[in-house]
Motif scaffolding. Sequence first.
Motif, PDB file in Angstrom:
ATOM      1  N   THR A 184      -9.091   0.193   5.353  1.00 23.93           N
ATOM      2  CA  THR A 184      -7.680   0.365   5.028  1.00 23.93           C
ATOM      3  C   THR A 184      -7.099   1.366   6.013  1.00 23.93           C
ATOM      4  O   THR A 184      -7.707   2.398   6.279  1.00 23.93           O
ATOM      5  CB  THR A 184      -7.513   0.879   3.581  1.00 23.93           C
ATOM      6  OG1 THR A 184      -8.078  -0.091   2.693  1.00 23.93           O
ATOM      7  CG2 THR A 184      -6.061   1.073   3.226  1.00 23.93           C
ATOM      8  N   LYS A 193      -0.706  -6.305   4.151  1.00 30.39           N
ATOM      9  CA  LYS A 193      -0.046  -5.055   3.754  1.00 30.39           C
ATOM     10  C   LYS A 193      -0.068  -4.963   2.232  1.00 30.39           C
ATOM     11  O   LYS A 193       0.211  -5.933   1.535  1.00 30.39           O
ATOM     12  CB  LYS A 193       1.384  -5.037   4.272  1.00 30.39           C
ATOM     13  CG  LYS A 193       2.097  -3.727   4.035  1.00 30.39           C
ATOM     14  CD  LYS A 193       3.462  -3.741   4.672  1.00 30.39           C
ATOM     15  CE  LYS A 193       4.217  -2.477   4.356  1.00 30.39           C
ATOM     16  NZ  LYS A 193       5.578  -2.516   4.925  1.00 30.39           N
ATOM     17  N   THR A 194      -0.422  -3.791   1.717  1.00 31.05           N
ATOM     18  CA  THR A 194      -0.513  -3.596   0.273  1.00 31.05           C
ATOM     19  C   THR A 194       0.812  -3.054  -0.276  1.00 31.05           C
ATOM     20  O   THR A 194       1.688  -2.643   0.486  1.00 31.05           O
ATOM     21  CB  THR A 194      -1.644  -2.614  -0.080  1.00 31.05           C
ATOM     22  OG1 THR A 194      -1.329  -1.332   0.466  1.00 31.05           O
ATOM     23  CG2 THR A 194      -2.977  -3.103   0.469  1.00 31.05           C
ATOM     24  N   GLU A 195       0.904  -3.022  -1.590  1.00 32.04           N
ATOM     25  CA  GLU A 195       2.122  -2.509  -2.231  1.00 32.04           C
ATOM     26  C   GLU A 195       2.336  -1.029  -1.959  1.00 32.04           C
ATOM     27  O   GLU A 195       3.472  -0.547  -1.984  1.00 32.04           O
ATOM     28  CB  GLU A 195       2.071  -2.768  -3.735  1.00 32.04           C
ATOM     29  CG  GLU A 195       2.166  -4.235  -4.089  1.00 32.04           C
ATOM     30  CD  GLU A 195       2.082  -4.476  -5.584  1.00 32.04           C
ATOM     31  OE1 GLU A 195       2.101  -3.497  -6.372  1.00 32.04           O
ATOM     32  OE2 GLU A 195       2.002  -5.652  -5.969  1.00 32.04           O
ATOM     33  N   ASP A 196       1.251  -0.280  -1.714  1.00 31.52           N
ATOM     34  CA  ASP A 196       1.391   1.154  -1.436  1.00 31.52           C
ATOM     35  C   ASP A 196       1.459   1.443   0.076  1.00 31.52           C
ATOM     36  O   ASP A 196       1.141   2.530   0.528  1.00 31.52           O
ATOM     37  CB  ASP A 196       0.267   1.954  -2.099  1.00 31.52           C
ATOM     38  CG  ASP A 196      -1.108   1.571  -1.596  1.00 31.52           C
ATOM     39  OD1 ASP A 196      -1.242   0.551  -0.888  1.00 31.52           O
ATOM     40  OD2 ASP A 196      -2.071   2.290  -1.909  1.00 31.52           O
ATOM     41  N   ASN A 197       1.897   0.430   0.840  1.00 32.78           N
ATOM     42  CA  ASN A 197       2.149   0.558   2.283  1.00 32.78           C
ATOM     43  C   ASN A 197       0.912   0.920   3.097  1.00 32.78           C
ATOM     44  O   ASN A 197       0.982   1.701   4.038  1.00 32.78           O
ATOM     45  CB  ASN A 197       3.275   1.556   2.566  1.00 32.78           C
ATOM     46  CG  ASN A 197       4.605   1.017   2.111  1.00 32.78           C
ATOM     47  OD1 ASN A 197       4.854  -0.189   2.193  1.00 32.78           O
ATOM     48  ND2 ASN A 197       5.455   1.884   1.611  1.00 32.78           N
ATOM     49  N   ARG A 198      -0.212   0.346   2.738  1.00 29.59           N
ATOM     50  CA  ARG A 198      -1.421   0.448   3.550  1.00 29.59           C
ATOM     51  C   ARG A 198      -1.698  -0.934   4.135  1.00 29.59           C
ATOM     52  O   ARG A 198      -1.157  -1.932   3.676  1.00 29.59           O
ATOM     53  CB  ARG A 198      -2.603   0.922   2.706  1.00 29.59           C
ATOM     54  CG  ARG A 198      -2.425   2.330   2.190  1.00 29.59           C
ATOM     55  CD  ARG A 198      -3.543   2.678   1.213  1.00 29.59           C
ATOM     56  NE  ARG A 198      -3.463   4.066   0.874  1.00 29.59           N
ATOM     57  CZ  ARG A 198      -4.225   5.012   1.410  1.00 29.59           C
ATOM     58  NH1 ARG A 198      -5.126   4.702   2.313  1.00 29.59           N
ATOM     59  NH2 ARG A 198      -4.099   6.271   1.056  1.00 29.59           N
ATOM     60  N   SER A 218      -3.580   3.558   7.071  1.00 30.92           N
ATOM     61  CA  SER A 218      -2.267   4.029   6.648  1.00 30.92           C
ATOM     62  C   SER A 218      -1.259   3.837   7.768  1.00 30.92           C
ATOM     63  O   SER A 218      -1.625   3.616   8.920  1.00 30.92           O
ATOM     64  CB  SER A 218      -2.322   5.512   6.274  1.00 30.92           C
ATOM     65  OG  SER A 218      -3.195   5.708   5.193  1.00 30.92           O
ATOM     66  N   GLN A 219       0.017   3.954   7.413  1.00 32.76           N
ATOM     67  CA  GLN A 219       1.088   3.755   8.393  1.00 32.76           C
ATOM     68  C   GLN A 219       0.983   4.708   9.569  1.00 32.76           C
ATOM     69  O   GLN A 219       0.441   5.801   9.465  1.00 32.76           O
ATOM     70  CB  GLN A 219       2.444   3.922   7.732  1.00 32.76           C
ATOM     71  CG  GLN A 219       2.840   2.702   6.927  1.00 32.76           C
ATOM     72  CD  GLN A 219       4.246   2.815   6.397  1.00 32.76           C
ATOM     73  OE1 GLN A 219       4.658   3.867   5.942  1.00 32.76           O
ATOM     74  NE2 GLN A 219       4.974   1.728   6.443  1.00 32.76           N
TER      75      GLN A 219
END
Length: 141
Positions: A33, A93-98, A35-36
Amino acid sequence: MGELIPVATFQKNGLWDKKMVPVWMNAKCLLMTVSQECVVNFLVSTRHTYVAQNTLAVVQVMYGVDDTYISVRYHHLIPKSHQLILLKLKYKKTEDNRLNIYIESNDPVVSILSASDFSRLEFKNEVIKEFPQDAIDAVEV
């Protein structure tokens, strides 16, 4: 010398960050995973225990501030010699912006080459049965 200079493993840092140590991955898994605002470059080497012929691919994951800055692409450094070599990469892309990176391959080993920020990179190696339906194929270049 090993007592003075710790050896890096998948669980602990040494001279390298622990995330840069080569890691055996499950054949089909959620690989990592991201992160942005992170760029990760890594190698995927396959088929170590099956035959002498393996493949080596370099992968680049670029994840920016919005959807227009997402890129997952790979290039075979050792060309595929036959169709039996399997390397599928997908992302979502996940709901928590990962950004989840998925892999399916024969006996894969992953080695991180570089990351713009190691704190934004998390190895998962979680076995999956199927890729998410809305996962996007990485681009072979």
